[in-house]
Structures are given as structure tokens and as C-alpha cells.
Scaffold this motif. Structure first.
Motif, short mmCIF file in Angstrom:
data_model
loop_
_atom_site.label_atom_id
_atom_site.label_comp_id
_atom_site.label_asym_id
_atom_site.label_seq_id
_atom_site.Cartn_x
_atom_site.Cartn_y
_atom_site.Cartn_z
N LYS A 1 -21.94 -5.42 40.41
CA LYS A 1 -21.10 -5.58 41.59
C LYS A 1 -19.71 -6.08 41.23
O LYS A 1 -18.72 -5.59 41.74
CB LYS A 1 -21.77 -6.54 42.57
N PHE A 2 -19.62 -7.07 40.34
CA PHE A 2 -18.34 -7.73 40.10
C PHE A 2 -17.65 -7.30 38.81
O PHE A 2 -16.43 -7.39 38.71
CB PHE A 2 -18.53 -9.25 40.07
N LEU A 3 -18.34 -6.82 37.82
CA LEU A 3 -17.71 -6.56 36.53
C LEU A 3 -17.58 -5.07 36.23
O LEU A 3 -16.50 -4.59 35.91
CB LEU A 3 -18.50 -7.26 35.42
N PHE A 4 -18.67 -4.33 36.33
CA PHE A 4 -18.63 -2.92 35.94
C PHE A 4 -17.71 -2.10 36.83
O PHE A 4 -17.05 -1.18 36.37
CB PHE A 4 -20.04 -2.33 35.94
N GLY A 5 -17.63 -2.42 38.11
CA GLY A 5 -16.73 -1.70 39.02
C GLY A 5 -15.28 -1.89 38.63
O GLY A 5 -14.48 -0.95 38.62
N LYS A 6 -14.91 -3.13 38.27
CA LYS A 6 -13.53 -3.40 37.86
C LYS A 6 -13.19 -2.71 36.55
O LYS A 6 -12.09 -2.19 36.38
CB LYS A 6 -13.31 -4.91 37.74
N ILE B 1 -10.32 1.62 33.75
CA ILE B 1 -10.33 2.80 32.87
C ILE B 1 -9.80 4.02 33.61
O ILE B 1 -9.01 4.80 33.07
CB ILE B 1 -11.76 3.05 32.34
N LYS B 2 -10.18 4.21 34.87
CA LYS B 2 -9.69 5.35 35.65
C LYS B 2 -8.18 5.25 35.87
O LYS B 2 -7.47 6.24 35.74
CB LYS B 2 -10.41 5.43 36.99
N GLU B 3 -7.70 4.05 36.17
CA GLU B 3 -6.25 3.85 36.38
C GLU B 3 -5.47 4.18 35.10
O GLU B 3 -4.45 4.86 35.15
CB GLU B 3 -5.99 2.40 36.79
N ARG B 4 -5.97 3.73 33.97
CA ARG B 4 -5.31 4.01 32.69
C ARG B 4 -5.32 5.51 32.39
O ARG B 4 -4.34 6.08 31.94
CB ARG B 4 -6.02 3.23 31.57
N SER B 5 -6.43 6.16 32.66
CA SER B 5 -6.55 7.60 32.43
C SER B 5 -5.55 8.37 33.30
O SER B 5 -4.88 9.29 32.83
CB SER B 5 -7.97 8.05 32.72
N ASP B 6 -5.44 7.97 34.57
CA ASP B 6 -4.49 8.63 35.46
C ASP B 6 -3.05 8.40 34.99
O ASP B 6 -2.21 9.31 35.05
CB ASP B 6 -4.65 8.10 36.90
N GLY B 7 -2.77 7.20 34.49
CA GLY B 7 -1.43 6.92 33.97
C GLY B 7 -1.09 7.79 32.77
O GLY B 7 0.03 8.30 32.66
#
Length: 169
Positions: free
Chosen positions: A30-35, A40-46
Motif C-alpha cells: 500500500k505505502f511503498l510499492f505504489g510509490k 519508475i513510471k514518471e522517470r520512464s515518461d521523462g
């Protein structure tokens, strides 16, 4: 049951530990894997947007190069036409005027060549300036990308350290 007691295994303790493990797994999810996955998705999009911008800049630079080459060819063609007109006009005049016309044509040709040379140097300078600007842009994007990657790696390392701290407690 007797076998478990003989082996020294407390069935209630195993159940409590299993429930604790499931709760811990749920909290981590709930608190760690989602973040982490969002990071990782944000970095990939960047990275994808950076590569797309670089491709756009590269195609724009190629278009500018082609435009400069076309302009240079037009200037050379115009100069060649002017030289040919001066030579034809000189050929139509009489012998006395021919000498004068040839001198004038030579002068016009020299001026046109100087003009061509100046335009060529100017076009080459403009192309070099554009290439330098594009190189600086690409270098800054690459540097920016590497800094962002290092920052992301540092964040991931910190999260991994924190995870290690959580599992010890």
C-alpha cells in the motif's frame, strides 16, 4: 498436533507470525510499492519525452541545413547568370567597345565572385552557429538526463535502505 509439539513448533505462534507477515506485506504494498512504481513510471515518461524532443530538434536542424544549402545554390546560380549576361552583352558590342565591355565584365565577375564568397562564408558561419547551438542543446539535455538518472538512483537506494530498516524492526 502431537508431531508439531514434539518438534517444538507452536501452532498458535506460526499462525500469529503468518498473519503478521500478511499485514506487513499489505502495508508495504500500500505505502511503498505504489510509490516506487509511480517513480519508475514518471522517470520512464521523462526519458521518452526527452528522446522525442531530441528527435524533433534533430529534424529541425536537418531542415535548416537543407534550407541553407538551397539558399547557397540559389546565390551561386544568380551570380552565374549575372556573369553570363555580362559576357553576352560584351560580345554584341564592336571591337573598341568589346575591350571596354570585357574589362567591365571582368570587374563584374570579380565583384560577383567576392559576393558569392561572402555569401558562402556567411552561410557556412550560419550553419556552424546552428550546429553549435544544436550541439549545446543536445549536450545540456544529455547532462540533464544523467543528473536526473543519478537523482533517481539515489532515491531508489534510499528507499532500499529504508526497506532494510523496516524489515529489521
Amino acid at each position: 498436533m502431537d508431531i508439531l509439539n514434539t518438534l517444538g513448533i507452536n501452532f498458535k505462534s506460526v499462525i500469529v507470525q503468518g498473519i503478521g507477515f500478511i499485514i506487513l506485506l499489505f502495508v508495504l504494498k500500500k505505502f511503498l510499492f505504489g510509490k516506487i512504481s509511480a517513480l519508475i513510471k514518471e522517470r520512464s515518461d521523462g526519458i521518452k519525452s526527452t528522446y522525442a524532443k531530441i528527435e524533433v530538434d534533430k529534424s529541425a536542424a536537418e531542415k535548416m541545413k537543407i534550407d541553407y544549402q538551397v539558399k547557397l545554390a540559389e546565390v551561386e546560380t544568380a551570380a552565374a547568370i549575372k556573369i553570363q549576361e555580362a559576357i553576352n552583352e560584351g560580345g554584341k558590342l564592336g571591337e573598341g567597345i568589346v575591350k571596354r565591355a570585357q574589362d567591365e565584365a571582368e570587374l563584374i565577375r570579380l565583384k560577383a565572385q567576392e559576393g558569392i564568397e561572402q555569401e558562402r562564408k556567411k552561410a557556412i558561419t550560419e550553419i556552424r552557429d546552428q550546429v553549435v547551438a544544436l550541439s549545446m542543446l543536445a549536450s545540456s539535455r544529455i547532462i540533464q538526463q544523467s543528473i536526473n538518472q543519478q537523482t533517481a538512483e539515489t532515491l531508489v537506494d534510499d528507499v532500499i535502505k529504508d526497506m532494510g530498516g523496516l524489515s529489521v524492526r
